[in-house]
Design an enzyme around this catalytic site. Structure first.
Site, PDB file in Angstrom:
ATOM      1  N   ASP A  77     -11.849  47.612   8.640  1.00  0.00           N
ATOM      2  CA  ASP A  77     -12.080  48.024  10.034  1.00  0.00           C
ATOM      3  C   ASP A  77     -13.208  47.206  10.672  1.00  0.00           C
ATOM      4  O   ASP A  77     -14.073  46.658  10.004  1.00  0.00           O
ATOM      5  CB  ASP A  77     -12.400  49.515  10.157  1.00  0.00           C
ATOM      6  CG  ASP A  77     -11.182  50.399   9.954  1.00  0.00           C
ATOM      7  OD1 ASP A  77     -10.055  49.889  10.105  1.00  0.00           O
ATOM      8  OD2 ASP A  77     -11.358  51.591   9.645  1.00  0.00           O
ATOM      9  N   ARG A  78     -13.161  47.165  11.993  1.00  0.00           N
ATOM     10  CA  ARG A  78     -14.159  46.485  12.823  1.00  0.00           C
ATOM     11  C   ARG A  78     -14.017  44.976  12.802  1.00  0.00           C
ATOM     12  O   ARG A  78     -13.826  44.360  13.836  1.00  0.00           O
ATOM     13  CB  ARG A  78     -15.594  46.854  12.435  1.00  0.00           C
ATOM     14  CG  ARG A  78     -15.910  48.297  12.499  1.00  0.00           C
ATOM     15  CD  ARG A  78     -15.668  48.842  13.880  1.00  0.00           C
ATOM     16  NE  ARG A  78     -16.582  49.898  14.196  1.00  0.00           N
ATOM     17  CZ  ARG A  78     -16.913  50.225  15.442  1.00  0.00           C
ATOM     18  NH1 ARG A  78     -16.428  49.557  16.446  1.00  0.00           N
ATOM     19  NH2 ARG A  78     -17.713  51.219  15.659  1.00  0.00           N
ATOM     20  N   ASP A  89     -21.815  47.910   3.485  1.00  0.00           N
ATOM     21  CA  ASP A  89     -20.599  47.738   4.285  1.00  0.00           C
ATOM     22  C   ASP A  89     -20.248  46.258   4.471  1.00  0.00           C
ATOM     23  O   ASP A  89     -21.130  45.423   4.712  1.00  0.00           O
ATOM     24  CB  ASP A  89     -20.783  48.357   5.665  1.00  0.00           C
ATOM     25  CG  ASP A  89     -20.895  49.879   5.617  1.00  0.00           C
ATOM     26  OD1 ASP A  89     -21.278  50.420   4.574  1.00  0.00           O
ATOM     27  OD2 ASP A  89     -20.602  50.512   6.649  1.00  0.00           O
ATOM     28  N   ASN A 143     -16.305  56.036   4.302  1.00  0.00           N
ATOM     29  CA  ASN A 143     -15.635  56.881   5.290  1.00  0.00           C
ATOM     30  C   ASN A 143     -14.508  56.146   6.025  1.00  0.00           C
ATOM     31  O   ASN A 143     -13.621  56.776   6.607  1.00  0.00           O
ATOM     32  CB  ASN A 143     -16.651  57.428   6.306  1.00  0.00           C
ATOM     33  CG  ASN A 143     -17.275  56.347   7.160  1.00  0.00           C
ATOM     34  OD1 ASN A 143     -17.918  55.433   6.630  1.00  0.00           O
ATOM     35  ND2 ASN A 143     -17.114  56.422   8.471  1.00  0.00           N
ATOM     36  N   HIS A 144     -14.513  54.808   5.983  1.00  0.00           N
ATOM     37  CA  HIS A 144     -13.427  54.059   6.629  1.00  0.00           C
ATOM     38  C   HIS A 144     -12.226  53.870   5.719  1.00  0.00           C
ATOM     39  O   HIS A 144     -11.172  53.415   6.187  1.00  0.00           O
ATOM     40  CB  HIS A 144     -13.935  52.698   7.116  1.00  0.00           C
ATOM     41  CG  HIS A 144     -14.567  52.763   8.460  1.00  0.00           C
ATOM     42  ND1 HIS A 144     -13.921  52.406   9.630  1.00  0.00           N
ATOM     43  CD2 HIS A 144     -15.800  53.165   8.840  1.00  0.00           C
ATOM     44  CE1 HIS A 144     -14.722  52.574  10.657  1.00  0.00           C
ATOM     45  NE2 HIS A 144     -15.880  53.033  10.200  1.00  0.00           N
ATOM     46  N   ASP A 187     -16.493  50.991   2.832  1.00  0.00           N
ATOM     47  CA  ASP A 187     -16.297  50.387   4.157  1.00  0.00           C
ATOM     48  C   ASP A 187     -15.992  48.892   4.040  1.00  0.00           C
ATOM     49  O   ASP A 187     -16.692  48.042   4.598  1.00  0.00           O
ATOM     50  CB  ASP A 187     -17.492  50.652   5.068  1.00  0.00           C
ATOM     51  CG  ASP A 187     -17.428  52.043   5.703  1.00  0.00           C
ATOM     52  OD1 ASP A 187     -16.600  52.872   5.254  1.00  0.00           O
ATOM     53  OD2 ASP A 187     -18.198  52.312   6.642  1.00  0.00           O
ATOM     54  N   HIS A 206     -16.851  45.612   6.244  1.00  0.00           N
ATOM     55  CA  HIS A 206     -16.120  45.801   7.499  1.00  0.00           C
ATOM     56  C   HIS A 206     -15.282  44.589   7.912  1.00  0.00           C
ATOM     57  O   HIS A 206     -15.336  44.128   9.051  1.00  0.00           O
ATOM     58  CB  HIS A 206     -17.076  46.189   8.629  1.00  0.00           C
ATOM     59  CG  HIS A 206     -17.402  47.653   8.641  1.00  0.00           C
ATOM     60  ND1 HIS A 206     -16.437  48.630   8.761  1.00  0.00           N
ATOM     61  CD2 HIS A 206     -18.583  48.305   8.512  1.00  0.00           C
ATOM     62  CE1 HIS A 206     -17.012  49.823   8.727  1.00  0.00           C
ATOM     63  NE2 HIS A 206     -18.320  49.662   8.564  1.00  0.00           N
ATOM     64  N   HIS A 235     -23.431  52.664   5.125  1.00  0.00           N
ATOM     65  CA  HIS A 235     -22.985  53.557   6.197  1.00  0.00           C
ATOM     66  C   HIS A 235     -23.694  53.391   7.536  1.00  0.00           C
ATOM     67  O   HIS A 235     -23.157  53.809   8.557  1.00  0.00           O
ATOM     68  CB  HIS A 235     -23.099  54.997   5.703  1.00  0.00           C
ATOM     69  CG  HIS A 235     -22.396  56.029   6.533  1.00  0.00           C
ATOM     70  ND1 HIS A 235     -21.117  55.847   7.022  1.00  0.00           N
ATOM     71  CD2 HIS A 235     -22.780  57.274   6.943  1.00  0.00           C
ATOM     72  CE1 HIS A 235     -20.748  56.928   7.697  1.00  0.00           C
ATOM     73  NE2 HIS A 235     -21.744  57.807   7.661  1.00  0.00           N
ATOM     74  N   ARG A 289     -22.662  62.396  14.393  1.00  0.00           N
ATOM     75  CA  ARG A 289     -21.391  61.689  14.230  1.00  0.00           C
ATOM     76  C   ARG A 289     -20.201  62.634  14.357  1.00  0.00           C
ATOM     77  O   ARG A 289     -19.084  62.200  14.607  1.00  0.00           O
ATOM     78  CB  ARG A 289     -21.316  61.019  12.855  1.00  0.00           C
ATOM     79  CG  ARG A 289     -22.259  59.865  12.610  1.00  0.00           C
ATOM     80  CD  ARG A 289     -22.053  59.364  11.190  1.00  0.00           C
ATOM     81  NE  ARG A 289     -22.978  58.336  10.756  1.00  0.00           N
ATOM     82  CZ  ARG A 289     -22.737  57.024  10.784  1.00  0.00           C
ATOM     83  NH1 ARG A 289     -21.592  56.584  11.280  1.00  0.00           N
ATOM     84  NH2 ARG A 289     -23.622  56.165  10.334  1.00  0.00           N
ATOM     85  N   HIS A 322     -21.639  56.168  -0.649  1.00  0.00           N
ATOM     86  CA  HIS A 322     -21.506  55.527   0.655  1.00  0.00           C
ATOM     87  C   HIS A 322     -22.394  56.146   1.728  1.00  0.00           C
ATOM     88  O   HIS A 322     -23.160  55.445   2.396  1.00  0.00           O
ATOM     89  CB  HIS A 322     -20.058  55.560   1.140  1.00  0.00           C
ATOM     90  CG  HIS A 322     -19.903  54.918   2.487  1.00  0.00           C
ATOM     91  ND1 HIS A 322     -20.009  53.560   2.673  1.00  0.00           N
ATOM     92  CD2 HIS A 322     -19.717  55.440   3.723  1.00  0.00           C
ATOM     93  CE1 HIS A 322     -19.868  53.270   3.957  1.00  0.00           C
ATOM     94  NE2 HIS A 322     -19.694  54.394   4.619  1.00  0.00           N
TER      95      HIS A 322
END
Length: 329
Positions: free
Chosen positions: A107-108, A76, A136-137, A104, A78, A260, A233, A186
């Site tokens: 995001d974040r 990731d 997943n993002h 990923d 991010h 992940h 989750r 991922h």
């Protein structure tokens, strides 16, 4: 239409957009890369062209994309753009080093725009030297809540670039297979997937579903159990040692590489046989977790070497374009 050499750059990339033909010059891609490294973003009209071309390249890749060694696997990112630049300093610049990024990208972090745009430019310029997997993002649902959408609106003044980028998400491949022996994906495994051929049959040019095998591959996590349990989750499953051992045996795999999950040490082998590893490449995640990051280098004979690196000062000074909701690690 477009044309490119799989292992080299080309002079002109051409694509059809809304009935008119535009050309993306190699010099344009070079200009975008240099501008991004200096803190600029790609102008909206040009970004649309870049995304259209990237989609044409990505859609040609298989759900289980074959990759030759040597190659370096990254977890990731991010949106931690300045840490991504540090990753390339440690691992080597493209095309001198080949890379697999296990999703990923966004995001974040506060620079998801620059992060994703840079990776797309590298994919266009060096299509055979970088493999981008979906995480997943990389979905409309998640990015509309956890930062990417808000960042785009703040930096571009409208949401059109978000639509261009999320269309690209649907074209990202699901997994990569290094020399037929190392599977990169991922999240993890699915109780509905026993063979790589089943992954190959998934229709991926859609939003990641909220359940089913495609969802599981993006969301599932390993745990010190034997078989399957529901994932806390709320999506995917948690899976244990017997699941991994059986999947690897059926498919002739030596190792599964996934991301992940935050790992303080940058990477973590799972289970007694160490036949699955989590690789995490966002140091000091969310600018507060204090973790180191790792990348995993595979040589031509598939021997492994982890490189550890720390967050750079520029990363911690990144400005939050807008506060986002809390979200599980």
């Amino acid at each position: 239409f477009f044309f490119f050499n799989d292992t080299a750059t080309t002079e002109i990339y051409t694509e059809q957009i809304v009935g008119s033909v535009r050309c993306v010059q190699e010099t344009d891609i070079d200009k975008y890369i240099e501008g991004l490294k200096k803190g600029d973003i790609i102008p909206e009209r040009e970004l649309r062209e870049v995304c259209e071309l990237a989609k044409e390249i990505l859609i040609e890749e298989a759900n289980v994309q074959p990759v030759r060694a040597p190659v370096t696997v990254c977890g990731d990112i991010h949106g931690q753009f300045y840490d991504l630049l540090e990753l390339f300093k440690n691992g080597g610049e493209i095309p001198n080093t080949n890379y697999i990024f296990i999703g990923d990208f966004v995001d974040r972090g506060y620079n998801s725009v620059e992060t994703f745009e840079l990776l797309l430019c590298y994919k266009i310029k060096y299509p055979g030297n970088i493999t981008l997997l979906r995480g997943n993002h990389e979905t409309r649902q998640i990015t509309s809540v956890y930062g990417f959408y808000d960042e785009i609106v703040k930096k571009y003044g409208n949401s059109n670039p978000w639509k261009y980028c999320t269309d690209v998400f649907d074209h990202l491949t699901i997994s990569a297979l290094i020399e037929g022996k190392i599977l990169c994906i991922h999240g993890g495994l699915s109780p509905e997937i026993k063979t790589l051929d089943q992954i190959r049959t998934i229709y991926r040019k859609i939003e990641v579903p909220t359940s089913g095998p495609f969802c599981d591959l993006m969301w599932s996590d390993p745990e010190d159990i034997e078989a399957w349990q529901l994932n806390p989750r709320g999506a995917g499953y948690i899976f244990g040692s017997r699941v991994v051992e059986e999947f690897n045996h059926i498919n002739g795999l030596e190792l599964i590489c996934r991301a992940h999950q935050l790992v303080q040490e940058g990477y973590k082998y799972w289970f007694k046989k160490e036949n699955l590893v989590t690789v995490w490449s966002a140091p000091n995640y969310c600018y507060r977790c204090g973790n180191v990051a790792a990348i995993l280098e595979f040589s031509e004979d598939l021997s492994r070497n982890f490189k550890i690196f720390n967050a750079v000062p520029e990363s911690s000074r990144s400005v939050n374009p807008k506060n986002v909701l809390p979200y599980f690690l």
